[in-house]
Motif scaffolding. Structure first.
Motif, PDB file in Angstrom:
ATOM      1  N   THR A  66      -5.271  68.383 -45.873  1.00 42.88           N
ATOM      2  CA  THR A  66      -6.503  67.937 -45.242  1.00 42.88           C
ATOM      3  C   THR A  66      -6.661  66.706 -46.089  1.00 42.88           C
ATOM      4  OG1 THR A  66      -7.001  70.113 -44.509  1.00 42.88           O
ATOM      5  CG2 THR A  66      -8.610  68.358 -44.614  1.00 42.88           C
ATOM      6  N   ARG A  67      -7.339  65.713 -45.277  1.00 46.78           N
ATOM      7  CA  ARG A  67      -7.873  64.566 -45.887  1.00 46.78           C
ATOM      8  C   ARG A  67      -9.454  64.591 -45.774  1.00 46.78           C
ATOM      9  NH1 ARG A  67      -4.405  59.322 -44.762  1.00 46.78           N
ATOM     10  NH2 ARG A  67      -5.885  58.413 -45.948  1.00 46.78           N
ATOM     11  N   ARG A  68     -10.143  64.701 -46.961  1.00 47.37           N
ATOM     12  CA  ARG A  68     -11.495  64.876 -47.208  1.00 47.37           C
ATOM     13  C   ARG A  68     -12.364  63.576 -47.129  1.00 47.37           C
ATOM     14  NH1 ARG A  68     -11.669  70.364 -46.225  1.00 47.37           N
ATOM     15  NH2 ARG A  68      -9.927  71.268 -47.807  1.00 47.37           N
ATOM     16  N   ASP A  69     -13.301  63.662 -46.368  1.00 47.75           N
ATOM     17  CA  ASP A  69     -14.543  62.693 -46.396  1.00 47.75           C
ATOM     18  C   ASP A  69     -13.885  61.465 -45.953  1.00 47.75           C
ATOM     19  OD1 ASP A  69     -16.418  64.495 -46.918  1.00 47.75           O
ATOM     20  OD2 ASP A  69     -16.368  64.297 -49.162  1.00 47.75           O
ATOM     21  N   ALA A  70     -13.111  61.160 -44.763  1.00 48.68           N
ATOM     22  CA  ALA A  70     -12.644  59.853 -44.595  1.00 48.68           C
ATOM     23  C   ALA A  70     -13.697  59.356 -43.522  1.00 48.68           C
ATOM     24  CB  ALA A  70     -11.492  60.200 -43.507  1.00 48.68           C
ATOM     25  N   GLN A  71     -13.683  58.013 -43.642  1.00 51.97           N
ATOM     26  CA  GLN A  71     -14.672  57.147 -42.863  1.00 51.97           C
ATOM     27  C   GLN A  71     -13.785  56.467 -41.662  1.00 51.97           C
ATOM     28  OE1 GLN A  71     -17.006  54.492 -45.047  1.00 51.97           O
ATOM     29  NE2 GLN A  71     -17.962  53.576 -43.301  1.00 51.97           N
TER      30      GLN A  71
ATOM     31  N   GLY B  59     -21.346  61.056 -41.245  1.00 46.58           N
ATOM     32  CA  GLY B  59     -20.701  59.827 -40.931  1.00 46.58           C
ATOM     33  C   GLY B  59     -19.207  59.965 -41.872  1.00 46.58           C
ATOM     34  N   ARG B  60     -19.094  61.025 -42.355  1.00 50.69           N
ATOM     35  CA  ARG B  60     -17.635  61.275 -42.897  1.00 50.69           C
ATOM     36  C   ARG B  60     -17.080  62.647 -42.461  1.00 50.69           C
ATOM     37  NH1 ARG B  60     -15.985  57.499 -46.918  1.00 50.69           N
ATOM     38  NH2 ARG B  60     -17.828  56.258 -47.592  1.00 50.69           N
ATOM     39  N   TYR B  61     -15.761  62.434 -42.424  1.00 49.65           N
ATOM     40  CA  TYR B  61     -15.205  63.630 -41.432  1.00 49.65           C
ATOM     41  C   TYR B  61     -13.786  63.904 -42.387  1.00 49.65           C
ATOM     42  CZ  TYR B  61     -17.672  62.012 -37.481  1.00 49.65           C
ATOM     43  OH  TYR B  61     -18.902  61.517 -36.984  1.00 49.65           O
ATOM     44  N   ASP B  62     -13.400  65.289 -42.497  1.00 55.49           N
ATOM     45  CA  ASP B  62     -12.443  66.074 -42.753  1.00 55.49           C
ATOM     46  C   ASP B  62     -11.255  65.808 -41.666  1.00 55.49           C
ATOM     47  OD1 ASP B  62     -13.658  66.399 -45.095  1.00 55.49           O
ATOM     48  OD2 ASP B  62     -13.843  68.482 -44.911  1.00 55.49           O
ATOM     49  N   LEU B  63     -10.109  65.335 -41.988  1.00 54.98           N
ATOM     50  CA  LEU B  63      -9.071  65.392 -41.131  1.00 54.98           C
ATOM     51  C   LEU B  63      -7.905  66.343 -41.490  1.00 54.98           C
ATOM     52  CD1 LEU B  63      -8.858  61.491 -41.091  1.00 54.98           C
ATOM     53  CD2 LEU B  63     -10.249  63.023 -39.633  1.00 54.98           C
ATOM     54  N   GLU B  64      -7.825  67.617 -40.608  1.00 49.96           N
ATOM     55  CA  GLU B  64      -6.807  68.478 -40.812  1.00 49.96           C
ATOM     56  C   GLU B  64      -5.801  68.264 -40.267  1.00 49.96           C
ATOM     57  OE1 GLU B  64      -7.889  73.170 -40.970  1.00 49.96           O
ATOM     58  OE2 GLU B  64      -6.947  72.421 -38.974  1.00 49.96           O
ATOM     59  N   SER B  65      -4.483  68.451 -41.046  1.00 53.62           N
ATOM     60  CA  SER B  65      -3.114  68.145 -40.429  1.00 53.62           C
ATOM     61  C   SER B  65      -2.519  69.284 -39.786  1.00 53.62           C
ATOM     62  CB  SER B  65      -2.199  67.763 -41.513  1.00 53.62           C
ATOM     63  OG  SER B  65      -2.410  66.513 -42.049  1.00 53.62           O
TER      64      SER B  65
ATOM     65  N   ARG C  54      -6.886  67.007 -36.716  1.00 48.64           N
ATOM     66  CA  ARG C  54      -8.076  67.816 -36.425  1.00 48.64           C
ATOM     67  C   ARG C  54      -9.312  67.203 -37.129  1.00 48.64           C
ATOM     68  NH1 ARG C  54      -7.781  72.522 -33.513  1.00 48.64           N
ATOM     69  NH2 ARG C  54      -5.663  72.631 -33.905  1.00 48.64           N
ATOM     70  N   LEU C  55     -10.368  67.173 -36.283  1.00 47.98           N
ATOM     71  CA  LEU C  55     -11.514  66.399 -36.727  1.00 47.98           C
ATOM     72  C   LEU C  55     -12.600  67.679 -37.137  1.00 47.98           C
ATOM     73  CD1 LEU C  55     -12.642  63.646 -37.090  1.00 47.98           C
ATOM     74  CD2 LEU C  55     -13.802  63.992 -34.986  1.00 47.98           C
ATOM     75  N   LEU C  56     -12.899  67.511 -38.666  1.00 51.69           N
ATOM     76  CA  LEU C  56     -13.903  68.363 -38.898  1.00 51.69           C
ATOM     77  C   LEU C  56     -14.918  67.653 -39.566  1.00 51.69           C
ATOM     78  CD1 LEU C  56     -11.338  70.937 -40.632  1.00 51.69           C
ATOM     79  CD2 LEU C  56     -12.498  71.008 -38.338  1.00 51.69           C
ATOM     80  N   ARG C  57     -16.192  68.363 -40.057  1.00 55.98           N
ATOM     81  CA  ARG C  57     -17.395  67.558 -40.447  1.00 55.98           C
ATOM     82  C   ARG C  57     -16.731  67.478 -42.047  1.00 55.98           C
ATOM     83  NH1 ARG C  57     -21.822  67.443 -37.339  1.00 55.98           N
ATOM     84  NH2 ARG C  57     -22.049  69.307 -35.798  1.00 55.98           N
ATOM     85  N   GLY C  58     -17.395  66.485 -42.295  1.00 55.01           N
ATOM     86  CA  GLY C  58     -17.176  66.086 -43.989  1.00 55.01           C
ATOM     87  C   GLY C  58     -18.274  66.374 -44.830  1.00 55.01           C
ATOM     88  N   ALA C  59     -18.208  66.065 -45.991  1.00 59.80           N
ATOM     89  CA  ALA C  59     -19.371  66.670 -46.923  1.00 59.80           C
ATOM     90  C   ALA C  59     -20.722  65.763 -46.806  1.00 59.80           C
ATOM     91  CB  ALA C  59     -18.946  66.409 -48.411  1.00 59.80           C
ATOM     92  N   SER C  60     -20.643  64.626 -46.088  1.00 57.78           N
ATOM     93  CA  SER C  60     -21.667  64.047 -45.977  1.00 57.78           C
ATOM     94  C   SER C  60     -21.937  63.430 -44.427  1.00 57.78           C
ATOM     95  CB  SER C  60     -21.974  62.740 -46.905  1.00 57.78           C
ATOM     96  OG  SER C  60     -20.834  61.914 -46.735  1.00 57.78           O
TER      97      SER C  60
END
Length: 216
Positions: free
Chosen positions: A187-192, A176-182, A168-174
């Motif tokens: 959850t994987r944080r601030d992925a590029q 161009g970065r995304y949080d990825l919710e399983s 599940r695609l979520l906004r990251g902290a900055s």
């Protein structure tokens, strides 16, 4: 020359290119790579078969694995999508891309699917609630950046590390970065990301078993 290479040569000649070099030059392909694909020294991938099929006016399923007729629609009124890997064997949503010498598998295109449609087979129960063990998850393999309408949705993504995931695609902290919710897992944080793709259809296991086409 193997059958796949022979079909490529047949398609090239039918499209009016007398030589492999002429076809490569016309379409901007590397001459040596194309020549190796056509003479069988370097078998071409499914992704490459779609490029060649579009250029020569044939169906990629026929070109890659002799599935159905060379042109027009496949039997049953539509084309087919390759099963490119499996997902769901672990809680992280990681996609294990197909490889090796196993015969390829295909499934009919979903409603609205294009020649870029591909599918994943769900393996295991870590995606329960989204797709059960044996289900098919379709998406369009377009390799485009995430779009705003993907936020909050379960999508297929590739990270800059080369990992392919269903998350599940979520906004990251900055930017161009995304949080990825399983679906199940951390959850994987601030992925590029390199790209993201909407899931276009999910076929339940009982139906998936009926429609899978085994390649030769």
């Amino acid at each position: 020359m193997d059958d796949r290479a022979a079909r490529l040569r047949q398609a090239r000649l039918a499209a009016g290119f007398e030589t492999a070099a002429a076809a490569a030059e016309a379409h901007g392909w590397n001459r040596n790579t194309y020549a190796s694909n056509e003479n069988g020294n370097a078998p071409y991938s499914w992704r490459r078969s779609r490029d060649y099929a579009a250029a020569f006016g044939v169906r990629p399923e026929w070109l890659y694995d002799a599935q159905g007729p060379a042109t027009g629609l496949a039997a049953g009124g539509g084309g087919s999508a390759p099963i490119i890997g499996r997902v769901g064997a672990d809680p992280g949503g990681e996609v294990l891309l197909a490889g090796g010498q196993a015969p390829p598998e295909f499934a009919p295109l979903p409603p609205g699917g294009t020649e870029r449609a591909v599918a994943l087979r769900v393996s295991g129960h870590s995606m329960r609630g989204l797709a059960d063990d044996g289900a098919l998850i379709y998406f369009e393999d377009q390799r485009t950046p995430p779009s705003p309408d993907m936020l909050g949705q379960v999508v297929v993504v590739e990270l800059d590390t080369g990992e392919v995931l269903v998350k599940r695609l979520l906004r990251g902290a900055s930017p161009g970065r995304y949080d990825l919710e399983s679906v199940a897992g951390p959850t994987r944080r601030d992925a590029q990301l390199r790209w993201a793709a909407h899931i276009t259809a999910i076929v339940p296991p009982w139906q998936a078993r009926r429609i899978l086409i085994q390649g030769g």
